[in-house]
Design a protein around this motif. Structure first.
Motif, PDB file in Angstrom:
ATOM      1  N   LEU A 197       0.934  -1.218  -0.011  1.00  0.00           N
ATOM      2  CA  LEU A 197      -0.006  -0.131  -0.112  1.00  0.00           C
ATOM      3  C   LEU A 197       0.761   1.146  -0.097  1.00  0.00           C
ATOM      4  N   ARG A 198       0.450   2.356  -0.940  1.00  0.00           N
ATOM      5  CA  ARG A 198       1.258   3.493  -0.766  1.00  0.00           C
ATOM      6  C   ARG A 198      -0.094   4.397   0.367  1.00  0.00           C
ATOM      7  N   ARG A 199       0.156   5.506   0.620  1.00  0.00           N
ATOM      8  CA  ARG A 199      -0.556   6.374   1.399  1.00  0.00           C
ATOM      9  C   ARG A 199      -2.139   6.318   0.991  1.00  0.00           C
ATOM     10  N   PRO A 200      -3.027   5.972   1.746  1.00  0.00           N
ATOM     11  CA  PRO A 200      -4.426   5.718   1.474  1.00  0.00           C
ATOM     12  C   PRO A 200      -4.963   7.009   1.351  1.00  0.00           C
ATOM     13  N   ARG A 201      -6.139   7.166   0.680  1.00  0.00           N
ATOM     14  CA  ARG A 201      -7.004   8.251   0.715  1.00  0.00           C
ATOM     15  C   ARG A 201      -8.164   7.969   1.336  1.00  0.00           C
ATOM     16  N   ILE A 202      -8.592   8.679   2.516  1.00  0.00           N
ATOM     17  CA  ILE A 202     -10.007   8.209   3.233  1.00  0.00           C
ATOM     18  C   ILE A 202     -10.769   9.435   3.152  1.00  0.00           C
ATOM     19  N   THR A 203     -11.968   9.342   2.468  1.00  0.00           N
ATOM     20  CA  THR A 203     -12.830  10.526   2.383  1.00  0.00           C
ATOM     21  C   THR A 203     -14.087  10.333   3.252  1.00  0.00           C
ATOM     22  N   PRO A 204     -14.506  10.870   4.138  1.00  0.00           N
ATOM     23  CA  PRO A 204     -15.763  10.826   5.059  1.00  0.00           C
ATOM     24  C   PRO A 204     -16.975  11.212   4.032  1.00  0.00           C
ATOM     25  N   ASP A 205     -17.929  10.469   4.316  1.00  0.00           N
ATOM     26  CA  ASP A 205     -19.304  10.827   3.569  1.00  0.00           C
ATOM     27  C   ASP A 205     -20.409  10.648   4.626  1.00  0.00           C
ATOM     28  N   LEU A 206     -20.586  11.723   5.452  1.00  0.00           N
ATOM     29  CA  LEU A 206     -21.444  11.824   6.486  1.00  0.00           C
ATOM     30  C   LEU A 206     -23.085  11.563   6.122  1.00  0.00           C
ATOM     31  N   ALA A 207     -23.195  12.111   4.944  1.00  0.00           N
ATOM     32  CA  ALA A 207     -24.693  11.835   4.502  1.00  0.00           C
ATOM     33  C   ALA A 207     -24.880  10.346   4.479  1.00  0.00           C
ATOM     34  N   SER A 208     -24.002   9.487   3.895  1.00  0.00           N
ATOM     35  CA  SER A 208     -24.303   8.305   3.854  1.00  0.00           C
ATOM     36  C   SER A 208     -23.831   7.106   4.837  1.00  0.00           C
ATOM     37  N   GLY A 209     -23.058   8.034   5.826  1.00  0.00           N
ATOM     38  CA  GLY A 209     -22.460   7.246   7.054  1.00  0.00           C
ATOM     39  C   GLY A 209     -21.379   6.324   6.393  1.00  0.00           C
ATOM     40  N   SER A 210     -20.571   6.901   5.581  1.00  0.00           N
ATOM     41  CA  SER A 210     -19.548   5.958   4.893  1.00  0.00           C
ATOM     42  C   SER A 210     -18.025   6.687   4.754  1.00  0.00           C
ATOM     43  N   PHE A 211     -17.201   5.786   4.643  1.00  0.00           N
ATOM     44  CA  PHE A 211     -15.731   6.088   4.289  1.00  0.00           C
ATOM     45  C   PHE A 211     -15.645   5.822   3.014  1.00  0.00           C
ATOM     46  N   HIS A 212     -15.066   6.486   2.218  1.00  0.00           N
ATOM     47  CA  HIS A 212     -14.679   6.191   0.677  1.00  0.00           C
ATOM     48  C   HIS A 212     -13.230   6.058   0.648  1.00  0.00           C
ATOM     49  N   LEU A 213     -12.624   4.955   0.313  1.00  0.00           N
ATOM     50  CA  LEU A 213     -11.270   4.514   0.278  1.00  0.00           C
ATOM     51  C   LEU A 213     -10.646   4.508  -1.148  1.00  0.00           C
ATOM     52  N   GLU A 214      -9.615   5.149  -1.309  1.00  0.00           N
ATOM     53  CA  GLU A 214      -8.558   5.025  -2.427  1.00  0.00           C
ATOM     54  C   GLU A 214      -7.302   4.441  -2.012  1.00  0.00           C
ATOM     55  N   LEU A 215      -7.100   3.441  -2.636  1.00  0.00           N
ATOM     56  CA  LEU A 215      -5.701   2.657  -1.917  1.00  0.00           C
ATOM     57  C   LEU A 215      -4.833   2.324  -2.861  1.00  0.00           C
ATOM     58  N   PRO A 216      -3.971   3.396  -3.473  1.00  0.00           N
ATOM     59  CA  PRO A 216      -3.044   3.199  -4.244  1.00  0.00           C
ATOM     60  C   PRO A 216      -2.031   2.102  -3.771  1.00  0.00           C
ATOM     61  N   LEU A 217      -1.384   1.249  -4.824  1.00  0.00           N
ATOM     62  CA  LEU A 217      -0.444   0.177  -4.690  1.00  0.00           C
ATOM     63  C   LEU A 217       0.829   0.343  -5.312  1.00  0.00           C
ATOM     64  N   SER A 218       1.576  -0.178  -4.957  1.00  0.00           N
ATOM     65  CA  SER A 218       3.033  -0.200  -5.516  1.00  0.00           C
ATOM     66  C   SER A 218       3.382  -1.755  -6.068  1.00  0.00           C
ATOM     67  N   GLY A 219       4.123  -1.790  -7.096  1.00  0.00           N
ATOM     68  CA  GLY A 219       4.515  -3.137  -7.563  1.00  0.00           C
ATOM     69  C   GLY A 219       3.681  -3.859  -8.303  1.00  0.00           C
ATOM     70  N   ASN A 220       3.906  -5.210  -8.544  1.00  0.00           N
ATOM     71  CA  ASN A 220       3.358  -6.283  -9.477  1.00  0.00           C
ATOM     72  C   ASN A 220       1.842  -6.550  -8.642  1.00  0.00           C
ATOM     73  N   ARG A 221       0.678  -6.203  -9.130  1.00  0.00           N
ATOM     74  CA  ARG A 221      -0.504  -6.454  -8.606  1.00  0.00           C
ATOM     75  C   ARG A 221      -1.210  -7.756  -9.197  1.00  0.00           C
ATOM     76  N   ALA A 222      -0.676  -8.505  -9.937  1.00  0.00           N
ATOM     77  CA  ALA A 222      -1.373  -9.709 -10.438  1.00  0.00           C
ATOM     78  C   ALA A 222      -1.854 -10.590  -9.380  1.00  0.00           C
ATOM     79  N   GLY A 223      -3.066 -11.002  -9.370  1.00  0.00           N
ATOM     80  CA  GLY A 223      -3.508 -11.751  -8.361  1.00  0.00           C
ATOM     81  C   GLY A 223      -3.549 -11.476  -7.043  1.00  0.00           C
ATOM     82  N   HIS A 224      -3.271 -10.093  -6.816  1.00  0.00           N
ATOM     83  CA  HIS A 224      -3.268  -9.549  -5.422  1.00  0.00           C
ATOM     84  C   HIS A 224      -4.988  -9.000  -5.169  1.00  0.00           C
TER      85      HIS A 224
END
Length: 625
Positions: A197-224
């Protein structure tokens, strides 16, 4: 049990002699790491000839205590002269238990231009004295081997680079402070898998009571795959996972059950934990980290800036983040907490983090203490006029460094707004200038990087972006009645626009267009009790705004009068008082530079915590601290 990150050092050595031993990235925690603070070899290089003289491979003659800069007392050097280049060297053995993982070398901040070599191989270059950078050492050194880390830091001290409040003259003066060169935040190592994982981006969405996560990755992603689990003190609340065909940055949503939703606010700074895992095709967890998140919203509604849908008056204080012995580096983690506690005790509920990018641990404490902050870059007074000894000139590097800061700090709920620039000074011209382009670039880049927070194009003076989310002014008028007259135009959409005292007929800013408005610098009352007792004007050696109060009673009346003007304005969403502490000769703080009391803080608090008209005008509850 909650999976909130532990504030203590994890697997780093617990040697009490290591300064700043705490984990430096508390919003994104991995278990294994190694703190490299402490004694390093050091050399001053006034001619910037060290590369030609072979310092990449040489023993260095002095010792310095990292992460404190050589100008500071805590570094063991304490040399406040200009340092055009300095060198560091340290040998560290990569832990054998890190086998099959890649060591990554992290620098919290190095002022200003850094080059890093490991075992003679250049592994990183970075420009900018306020932002973090890293070097992947895979292929350079392996677990169980020694790594010789060499760092060169160049710092011109004068000229166009962004340096915030650092003095371009030899000595401190007015509101310019001792320079900072080289390493001034924690240096550390951590091991990661090839796919991590690289640094995640966590965005709160109070209206829906949710957290939206963007999870950038480094390296070979095949099968992960990526898995996420939301927790609080009661245990797991939600889970989500990606499929095996990963995007560059998988996006997941974690929804908080309705009965467990607690909006983050100054009254209830509730934090959730988010556990993240990267799993390979065999089901093996190859990366694991724990983050924190706060469920809150920031919104604009006409002239209102709303927190969680409510008008919360922002009683902010200007925090420069300087310390007598460490300069821009806090002597210990407790000092960061203490500054927030002192501010809250005085009745403030937040701060403009002024003219430096504060270290991540400060933001972590702001998150957990419910402290509202505006993130800012260190570029005070930049313009495109003739280059003088005090000039900071806008450049593409400003945009690069600012985006690094926004990316690093995006997920902290305590940050409720961004302010890329401060007190830029230039008249509006028929032809566009570099300042026009850089101001707009920083505004647009911030809006692109973060759609969840308002952006103020520049704090005070030259507003140059017509669609700026927020508008402001700086005003150091000391007479409350005169201050009221300057501020009373907001109701008629004719608020004060800088500069009111330099050239009233000149046009510095685009017109106000009905945005939320606040006076983001005011007060700065010059108060030094010891100097007030001295006889003769020539005895004053400090600096501040306006005429000095004759005694503390006059200070308190002036403070209450100035803050009262803004508290009484129903269209004013907040203010920022200058400042939390004295800084060297600038003695206009609520507290002394050493954080000792110099006045009755209870009266300062009392003046601020009466209900603000902004919070009352449509039934919103007044919120103090």
């Amino acid at each position: 049990m909650s999976a909130l990150p532990d504030e203590r050092a994890h697997h780093s050595p617990s040697d009490a002699s290591v300064p700043r031993p705490e984990y430096p990235r508390p919003g994104f925690v991995r278990e294994d790491w190694l703190n490299l603070n402490g004694s390093w070899q050091f050399a001053r290089d006034p001619g910037d000839s060290g590369l030609e003289r072979g310092l990449t491979h040489a023993e260095l003659p002095e010792r310095i205590t990292v992460p404190f800069c050589p100008e500071s007392e805590l570094s063991g050097i304490g040399d406040t002269d200009f340092h055009h280049a300095v060198w560091y060297r340290r040998t560290v053995r990569i832990p054998a238990e890190w086998a099959d993982r890649r060591p990554v070398l992290h620098f919290g901040a190095v002022d200003h231009d850094a080059t890093v070599w490991v075992n003679g191989t250049e592994v990183a270059r970075h420009s900018g004295g306020f932002t973090s950078f890293s070097a992947d050492l895979g292929g350079v050194v392996r677990a169980g081997e020694e790594a010789v880390v060499v760092v060169r830091a160049r710092d011109a001290g004068r000229g166009p680079q962004a340096r915030g409040k650092q003095s371009a003259e030899y000595a401190n003066h007015a509101c310019h402070y001792t320079r900072v060169t080289g390493i001034w935040q924690t240096v550390w190592l951590e091991p990661v898998a090839a796919t991590h994982l690289r640094r995640p981006r966590i965005t709160p969405d109070l209206a829906s009571g949710s957290f939206h996560l963007e999870l950038p990755l480094s390296g070979n992603r095949a099968g992960h795959r990526v898995r996420a689990r939301l927790t609080d003190a009661s245990g797991a609340l939600a889970v989500a996972s990606s499929d095996a065909h990963l995007d560059l940055a998988p996006r997941l949503v974690l929804t908080v059950p309705e009965e467990s939703r607690r909006p983050w606010s100054p009254e209830d700074p509730h934090l959730y934990g988010i556990e993240l895992e990267v799993v390979d095709g065999d089901g093996t967890v190859v990366d694991h980290a724990v983050c924190t998140a706060g469920l809150r919203s920031v919104a604009l509604d006409g002239k209102r800036l709303l927190l969680n849908g409510k008008p919360v008056f922002q009683r902010l204080v200007l925090d420069q983040g300087w310390y007598p012995d460490g300069l821009m580096t806090a002597p210990d983690d407790a000092a960061l907490v203490r500054d927030i506690e002192l501010s809250l005790a005085a009745g403030f509920n937040g701060a403009r983090l002024h003219q430096k990018v504060f270290e991540e641990r400060f933001l972590h404490h702001a998150d957990r203490l419910g402290y509202l902050v505006w993130g800012e870059f260190g570029d005070w007074g930049c313009n495109t006029g003739p280059v003088g000894p005090d000039n900071q000139r806008p450049s593409s590097g400003y945009v690069t460094q600012w985006l690094e800061a926004v990316e690093r700090d995006y997920s902290h709920p305590s940050i409720i707004g961004w302010c890329p620039l401060n007190e830029t000074r230039q008249l509006l011209h028929d032809r566009r200038t570099d300042l026009d382009d850089v101001t707009r670039a920083m505004f647009l880049a911030t809006k692109a990087a973060d759609t969840s927070r308002p952006v103020l194009d520049t704090s005070g003076y030259s507003h140059r972006v017509r669609e700026t989310d927020v508008y402001d002014s700086h005003c150091y008028e000391q007479d409350p009645e005169a201050f009221r007259r300057l501020m009373d135009g907001l109701a008629k959409d004719r608020p004060m626009v800088n500069p009111q005292d330099e050239d009233p007929g000149a046009t510095w800013s685009v017109p106000y267009a009905g945005q939320p408005y606040f006076c983001s610098e005011f007060g700065g009352i010059w108060w030094n009790p010891e100097e007030a007792e001295a006889a003769g004007e020539d005895r004053y050696v400090s600096w501040g705004y306006g005429e000095r109060p004759r005694d503390e009673e006059e200070f308190q009346r002036r403070f209450a009068g100035l803050t009262g003007v803004l508290l009484d304005d129903p269209d004013m969403f907040g203010y920022c008082y200058t400042q939390l502490t004295d800084v060297f000769q600038e003695q206009n703080g609520v507290y002394r530079f050493d954080r000792g009391e110099k006045l009755d803080v209870a009266r300062v608090r009392e003046a601020q915590l009466r209900p603000a008209a902004y919070e009352r005008r449509d039934g919103g509850a007044a919120t103090g601290s």
